[in-house]
Write a protein that holds these residues in place. Structure first.
Motif, PDB file in Angstrom:
ATOM      1  N   ARG A 127       0.848  -1.196   0.000  1.00  0.00           N
ATOM      2  CA  ARG A 127       0.000   0.000   0.000  1.00  0.00           C
ATOM      3  C   ARG A 127       0.880   1.242   0.000  1.00  0.00           C
ATOM      4  O   ARG A 127       1.752   1.385   0.857  1.00  0.00           O
ATOM      5  CB  ARG A 127      -0.911   0.015   1.220  1.00  0.00           C
ATOM      6  CG  ARG A 127      -1.806   1.247   1.339  1.00  0.00           C
ATOM      7  CD  ARG A 127      -2.858   1.050   2.406  1.00  0.00           C
ATOM      8  NE  ARG A 127      -3.662   2.250   2.605  1.00  0.00           N
ATOM      9  CZ  ARG A 127      -4.775   2.286   3.335  1.00  0.00           C
ATOM     10  NH1 ARG A 127      -5.229   1.194   3.910  1.00  0.00           N
ATOM     11  NH2 ARG A 127      -5.455   3.410   3.478  1.00  0.00           N
ATOM     12  N   ALA A 128       0.656   2.112  -1.000  1.00  0.00           N
ATOM     13  CA  ALA A 128       1.438   3.352  -1.122  1.00  0.00           C
ATOM     14  C   ALA A 128       2.939   3.054  -1.091  1.00  0.00           C
ATOM     15  O   ALA A 128       3.709   3.690  -0.353  1.00  0.00           O
ATOM     16  CB  ALA A 128       1.064   4.342  -0.036  1.00  0.00           C
ATOM     17  N   GLU A 129       3.348   2.055  -1.890  1.00  0.00           N
ATOM     18  CA  GLU A 129       4.758   1.683  -2.054  1.00  0.00           C
ATOM     19  C   GLU A 129       5.398   1.143  -0.770  1.00  0.00           C
ATOM     20  O   GLU A 129       6.621   1.121  -0.657  1.00  0.00           O
ATOM     21  CB  GLU A 129       5.579   2.886  -2.563  1.00  0.00           C
ATOM     22  CG  GLU A 129       5.091   3.461  -3.879  1.00  0.00           C
ATOM     23  CD  GLU A 129       5.075   2.412  -4.995  1.00  0.00           C
ATOM     24  OE1 GLU A 129       6.022   1.625  -5.059  1.00  0.00           O
ATOM     25  OE2 GLU A 129       4.104   2.384  -5.769  1.00  0.00           O
ATOM     26  N   ARG A 130       4.570   0.717   0.191  1.00  0.00           N
ATOM     27  CA  ARG A 130       5.131   0.156   1.424  1.00  0.00           C
ATOM     28  C   ARG A 130       4.532  -1.224   1.654  1.00  0.00           C
ATOM     29  O   ARG A 130       3.373  -1.475   1.337  1.00  0.00           O
ATOM     30  CB  ARG A 130       4.821   1.061   2.616  1.00  0.00           C
ATOM     31  CG  ARG A 130       5.496   0.599   3.908  1.00  0.00           C
ATOM     32  CD  ARG A 130       5.396   1.632   4.996  1.00  0.00           C
ATOM     33  NE  ARG A 130       6.154   1.212   6.176  1.00  0.00           N
ATOM     34  CZ  ARG A 130       6.269   1.926   7.288  1.00  0.00           C
ATOM     35  NH1 ARG A 130       5.677   3.104   7.368  1.00  0.00           N
ATOM     36  NH2 ARG A 130       6.973   1.485   8.305  1.00  0.00           N
ATOM     37  N   ASN A 131       5.336  -2.121   2.224  1.00  0.00           N
ATOM     38  CA  ASN A 131       4.899  -3.496   2.469  1.00  0.00           C
ATOM     39  C   ASN A 131       4.232  -3.622   3.835  1.00  0.00           C
ATOM     40  O   ASN A 131       4.745  -3.111   4.838  1.00  0.00           O
ATOM     41  CB  ASN A 131       6.083  -4.455   2.393  1.00  0.00           C
ATOM     42  CG  ASN A 131       6.682  -4.505   0.993  1.00  0.00           C
ATOM     43  OD1 ASN A 131       5.950  -4.429  -0.002  1.00  0.00           O
ATOM     44  ND2 ASN A 131       7.997  -4.628   0.899  1.00  0.00           N
ATOM     45  N   TYR A 132       3.089  -4.310   3.831  1.00  0.00           N
ATOM     46  CA  TYR A 132       2.328  -4.521   5.060  1.00  0.00           C
ATOM     47  C   TYR A 132       1.968  -6.002   5.201  1.00  0.00           C
ATOM     48  O   TYR A 132       1.957  -6.746   4.227  1.00  0.00           O
ATOM     49  CB  TYR A 132       1.022  -3.719   5.047  1.00  0.00           C
ATOM     50  CG  TYR A 132       1.206  -2.227   5.125  1.00  0.00           C
ATOM     51  CD1 TYR A 132       1.141  -1.562   6.344  1.00  0.00           C
ATOM     52  CD2 TYR A 132       1.441  -1.470   3.975  1.00  0.00           C
ATOM     53  CE1 TYR A 132       1.297  -0.192   6.429  1.00  0.00           C
ATOM     54  CE2 TYR A 132       1.599  -0.095   4.044  1.00  0.00           C
ATOM     55  CZ  TYR A 132       1.530   0.544   5.269  1.00  0.00           C
ATOM     56  OH  TYR A 132       1.685   1.890   5.351  1.00  0.00           O
ATOM     57  N   ILE A 133       1.632  -6.378   6.435  1.00  0.00           N
ATOM     58  CA  ILE A 133       0.979  -7.652   6.700  1.00  0.00           C
ATOM     59  C   ILE A 133      -0.476  -7.349   7.006  1.00  0.00           C
ATOM     60  O   ILE A 133      -0.772  -6.549   7.907  1.00  0.00           O
ATOM     61  CB  ILE A 133       1.618  -8.406   7.888  1.00  0.00           C
ATOM     62  CG1 ILE A 133       3.122  -8.629   7.642  1.00  0.00           C
ATOM     63  CG2 ILE A 133       0.903  -9.730   8.111  1.00  0.00           C
ATOM     64  CD1 ILE A 133       3.425  -9.434   6.397  1.00  0.00           C
ATOM     65  N   ILE A 167     -10.220  -5.628   9.719  1.00  0.00           N
ATOM     66  CA  ILE A 167      -9.010  -5.718   8.891  1.00  0.00           C
ATOM     67  C   ILE A 167      -7.913  -4.837   9.494  1.00  0.00           C
ATOM     68  O   ILE A 167      -8.121  -3.654   9.754  1.00  0.00           O
ATOM     69  CB  ILE A 167      -9.303  -5.280   7.445  1.00  0.00           C
ATOM     70  CG1 ILE A 167     -10.436  -6.147   6.877  1.00  0.00           C
ATOM     71  CG2 ILE A 167      -8.046  -5.385   6.585  1.00  0.00           C
ATOM     72  CD1 ILE A 167     -10.994  -5.638   5.577  1.00  0.00           C
ATOM     73  N   LEU A 168      -6.755  -5.432   9.703  1.00  0.00           N
ATOM     74  CA  LEU A 168      -5.573  -4.707  10.183  1.00  0.00           C
ATOM     75  C   LEU A 168      -4.495  -4.738   9.103  1.00  0.00           C
ATOM     76  O   LEU A 168      -4.316  -5.756   8.425  1.00  0.00           O
ATOM     77  CB  LEU A 168      -5.000  -5.344  11.450  1.00  0.00           C
ATOM     78  CG  LEU A 168      -5.914  -5.559  12.656  1.00  0.00           C
ATOM     79  CD1 LEU A 168      -5.117  -6.220  13.771  1.00  0.00           C
ATOM     80  CD2 LEU A 168      -6.487  -4.245  13.115  1.00  0.00           C
ATOM     81  N   MET A 169      -3.775  -3.633   8.961  1.00  0.00           N
ATOM     82  CA  MET A 169      -2.576  -3.615   8.117  1.00  0.00           C
ATOM     83  C   MET A 169      -1.439  -3.049   8.957  1.00  0.00           C
ATOM     84  O   MET A 169      -1.494  -1.904   9.407  1.00  0.00           O
ATOM     85  CB  MET A 169      -2.803  -2.769   6.856  1.00  0.00           C
ATOM     86  CG  MET A 169      -3.799  -3.375   5.884  1.00  0.00           C
ATOM     87  SD  MET A 169      -3.942  -2.444   4.322  1.00  0.00           S
ATOM     88  CE  MET A 169      -2.353  -2.860   3.566  1.00  0.00           C
ATOM     89  N   ILE A 170      -0.410  -3.868   9.158  1.00  0.00           N
ATOM     90  CA  ILE A 170       0.727  -3.504  10.005  1.00  0.00           C
ATOM     91  C   ILE A 170       1.993  -3.551   9.153  1.00  0.00           C
ATOM     92  O   ILE A 170       2.194  -4.515   8.401  1.00  0.00           O
ATOM     93  CB  ILE A 170       0.853  -4.460  11.203  1.00  0.00           C
ATOM     94  CG1 ILE A 170      -0.486  -4.517  11.967  1.00  0.00           C
ATOM     95  CG2 ILE A 170       1.982  -4.023  12.126  1.00  0.00           C
ATOM     96  CD1 ILE A 170      -0.514  -5.565  13.054  1.00  0.00           C
ATOM     97  N   PRO A 171       2.864  -2.520   9.228  1.00  0.00           N
ATOM     98  CA  PRO A 171       4.083  -2.512   8.408  1.00  0.00           C
ATOM     99  C   PRO A 171       4.910  -3.782   8.582  1.00  0.00           C
ATOM    100  O   PRO A 171       5.173  -4.225   9.709  1.00  0.00           O
ATOM    101  CB  PRO A 171       4.838  -1.278   8.918  1.00  0.00           C
ATOM    102  CG  PRO A 171       3.765  -0.374   9.426  1.00  0.00           C
ATOM    103  CD  PRO A 171       2.733  -1.280  10.021  1.00  0.00           C
ATOM    104  N   GLU A 172       5.311  -4.345   7.460  1.00  0.00           N
ATOM    105  CA  GLU A 172       6.100  -5.578   7.489  1.00  0.00           C
ATOM    106  C   GLU A 172       7.557  -5.273   7.824  1.00  0.00           C
ATOM    107  O   GLU A 172       8.127  -4.277   7.363  1.00  0.00           O
ATOM    108  CB  GLU A 172       6.023  -6.280   6.139  1.00  0.00           C
ATOM    109  CG  GLU A 172       6.818  -7.586   6.093  1.00  0.00           C
ATOM    110  CD  GLU A 172       6.799  -8.255   4.732  1.00  0.00           C
ATOM    111  OE1 GLU A 172       7.294  -9.397   4.635  1.00  0.00           O
ATOM    112  OE2 GLU A 172       6.311  -7.628   3.759  1.00  0.00           O
ATOM    113  N   ALA A 173       8.151  -6.116   8.619  1.00  0.00           N
ATOM    114  CA  ALA A 173       9.572  -6.029   8.953  1.00  0.00           C
ATOM    115  C   ALA A 173      10.303  -7.165   8.244  1.00  0.00           C
ATOM    116  O   ALA A 173       9.881  -8.316   8.298  1.00  0.00           O
ATOM    117  CB  ALA A 173       9.783  -6.127  10.454  1.00  0.00           C
ATOM    118  N   GLN A 174      11.385  -6.820   7.562  1.00  0.00           N
ATOM    119  CA  GLN A 174      12.141  -7.839   6.814  1.00  0.00           C
ATOM    120  C   GLN A 174      13.097  -8.594   7.741  1.00  0.00           C
ATOM    121  O   GLN A 174      13.584  -8.076   8.716  1.00  0.00           O
ATOM    122  CB  GLN A 174      12.937  -7.151   5.700  1.00  0.00           C
ATOM    123  CG  GLN A 174      12.053  -6.376   4.725  1.00  0.00           C
ATOM    124  CD  GLN A 174      11.072  -7.269   3.987  1.00  0.00           C
ATOM    125  OE1 GLN A 174      11.368  -8.442   3.723  1.00  0.00           O
ATOM    126  NE2 GLN A 174       9.907  -6.745   3.644  1.00  0.00           N
TER     127      GLN A 174
END
Length: 502
Positions: free
Chosen positions: A421-427, A495-502
């Motif tokens: 979403r908006a060029e950022r990865n989420y879970i 629905i939750l969207m949380i920033p993904e950590a690599q």
């Protein structure tokens, strides 16, 4: 030729002096006679032309007279002549060598123009300009003026300083593009100049930014006025402005302070609402249970234990539950305080570890409710940027899915997947239940049990408003949908969207 010579001597308005090659006067014009108030020419003839000058100018005049003989002429020499009253006047002289028509020899023909008035006017003009510059240099505002092409014609010291040109006279001939402003600022200044001059209409209190020579980014309150000539034609633009940077900073600081204290006031009212409403609710329930207990205790002594043991157990459970509710409320408020004071650290967490820990906690509810929870994901491991409050979020959502459900079997499905979403990865986590659902008009309100929000929303404590605050502190998102689109009563999807950590 004699007629021309005689006409000049008799009628020419400027002074004419004719000398021999030694500088001795041999003829003068009628204008000379009038100026020096002599009866006839003979009174001056035979004297040296140098005698007409003040002593300090005679040596220079003598040197220049020699040059006349050598070069045949000399122009635009200024000397101080002594008139008949003993006063001197400034004379602009032009001299040339001519043949003496009477004696057949050469003579020096000199025309003298009295320029005392011109010099005085020029001196007055310079003094006036000096006074004008002195006045505008002592005005605290910044002043400049330009021609029709937006070329600077002048400014005061304040403007010269911020423009980085040193002295006001150094601004002359420059354009905004030649100064220290940003390109975008120069273009804006030019456009405003054009607007004022083409429409022949002043522009007052235009708020502008300006990068100054000392590196300061200033805020300006600017006025631009068209300049007119005597025919009322626009010939340029006059600009004045005031540096309002400190005022703008003070206003922003005040707005920030007002916002801070307004939030603090709303926060205090929020806490007051929580305690006045929810604590009151809890205490009322405890009071009701206590009243019921007193009734049982005061009833027939022989029956009170044997026949009503189950009722007493229920009363005890009610009191315990209300105490636990109060404890959770206080715990939630403490968590909210941590969030608002930015005292929580975001770090990389194993999402499965947090979710499994929450599911273990929810397993205690299975004794009271028939709950079936399924987790579906194609991934073996998932990591997010969050903190220990994530467990509270999962538990809150799961408890709501169980409590607000009238089915014999509570069905909860948890889907986990990666999303961009908006060029950022989420879970993304979807919590899907078969509960009573949420009407569309309440889907946004359920997150609004916060400062000055709708107090009609039922429920204990902070609930989903706290969940939303925590998710937003992660730079994440949360929203609610129908399990089956268009049929809210068939269940809910959180629905939750949380920033993904690599």
């Amino acid at each position: 030729m004699n007629e021309v010579y005689n006409a000049l001597i008799e009628n020419y308005p400027e002074l004419i002096i004719v000398t021999d090659l030694e500088g001795i006067i041999i003829d003068v014009s009628n204008s000379f006679i009038k100026t020096y108030r002599i009866e006839k020419k003979e009174e001056i003839m035979g004297k040296s032309i140098l005698d007409l000058l003040i002593f300090q100018d005679r040596e220079r005049a003598k040197s220049n007279f020699t040059k006349i003989i050598e070069k045949k002429s000399i122009k635009n020499q200024v000397y101080r002549f002594i008139n008949s009253d003993g006063q001197y006047f400034l004379g602009l002289t032009n001299s040339c060598l001519i043949p003496d028509l009477k004696e057949k020899t050469s003579a020096v023909f000199t025309i003298v123009k009295n320029i005392s008035n011109y010099e005085r006017i020029e001196a007055d003009l310079k003094e006036s300009q000096k006074m004008f510059q002195l006045v505008i240099d002592n005005i605290p505002q910044f002043i400049f003026w330009k021609d029709l092409n937006s070329v600077y014609l002048g400014c005061n010291k304040n403007f010269a300083r911020v423009a980085g040109v040193g002295k006001p006279e150094n601004i002359i001939g420059k354009k905004d593009q030649d100064l220290v402003w940003r390109d975008s600022e120069s273009e804006f200044f030019y456009e405003i100049d054009r607007l004022v001059m083409e429409l022949d209409k002043p522009e007052y209190h235009v708020i502008e930014t300006q990068l100054q020579a000392d590196g300061k980014q200033a805020w300006l309150d600017t006025n631009r006025i068209p300049l007119h000539n005597e025919e009322n034609e626009v010939v340029g633009v006059l600009g004045t402005y005031e540096d309002i940077t400190d005022r703008v900073k003070a206003r922003k600081k005040l707005e920030k302070s007002e916002k801070k204290y307004r939030e603090a006031y709303n926060q205090a009212n929020f806490y007051k609402d929580i305690f006045s409403h929810d604590i009151s609710n809890i205490l009322q329930n405890i009071q009701s249970a206590n009243d019921l207990l007193n009734i049982y205790l005061n009833s027939n002594i022989e029956n009170r234990i044997e026949d009503r043991i189950n009722d007493l157990v229920d009363i005890s459970k009610t009191i315990k539950e209300q105490i636990m509710r109060g404890a959770r409320l206080i715990n939630n408020i403490q968590k909210l305080s941590y969030i608002e004071e930015s005292r929580i650290n975001i770090k990389k967490l194993d999402l499965f570890d947090i979710l499994n820990e929450s599911l273990r906690y929810i397993s205690n509810w299975k004794y009271k409710y028939n709950v079936n929870i399924q987790v579906d994901t194609p991934h073996n491991s998932l990591y997010v940027y969050a903190n220990h409050f994530l467990k509270d979020i999962f538990e809150n959502i799961l408890i709501n899915a169980i409590k607000y459900n009238n089915n014999k079997i509570v069905e909860i499905k948890i889907n986990l997947k990666k999303k961009k979403r908006a060029e950022r990865n989420y879970i993304q986590l979807d919590f899907i239940d078969n509960g009573i659902g949420i009407k569309d008009v309440r889907k946004e309100k359920i997150f609004q049990r916060a400062y000055n929000k709708d107090k009609s929303i039922s429920g204990l404590g902070l609930g989903l408003s706290l969940v939303k605050k925590i998710i937003e502190s992660y730079n994440g998102f949360i929203w609610v949908e129908d399990r089956i689109p268009g049929y809210y009563s068939k269940g809910t999807k959180v629905i939750l969207m949380i920033p993904e950590a690599q």
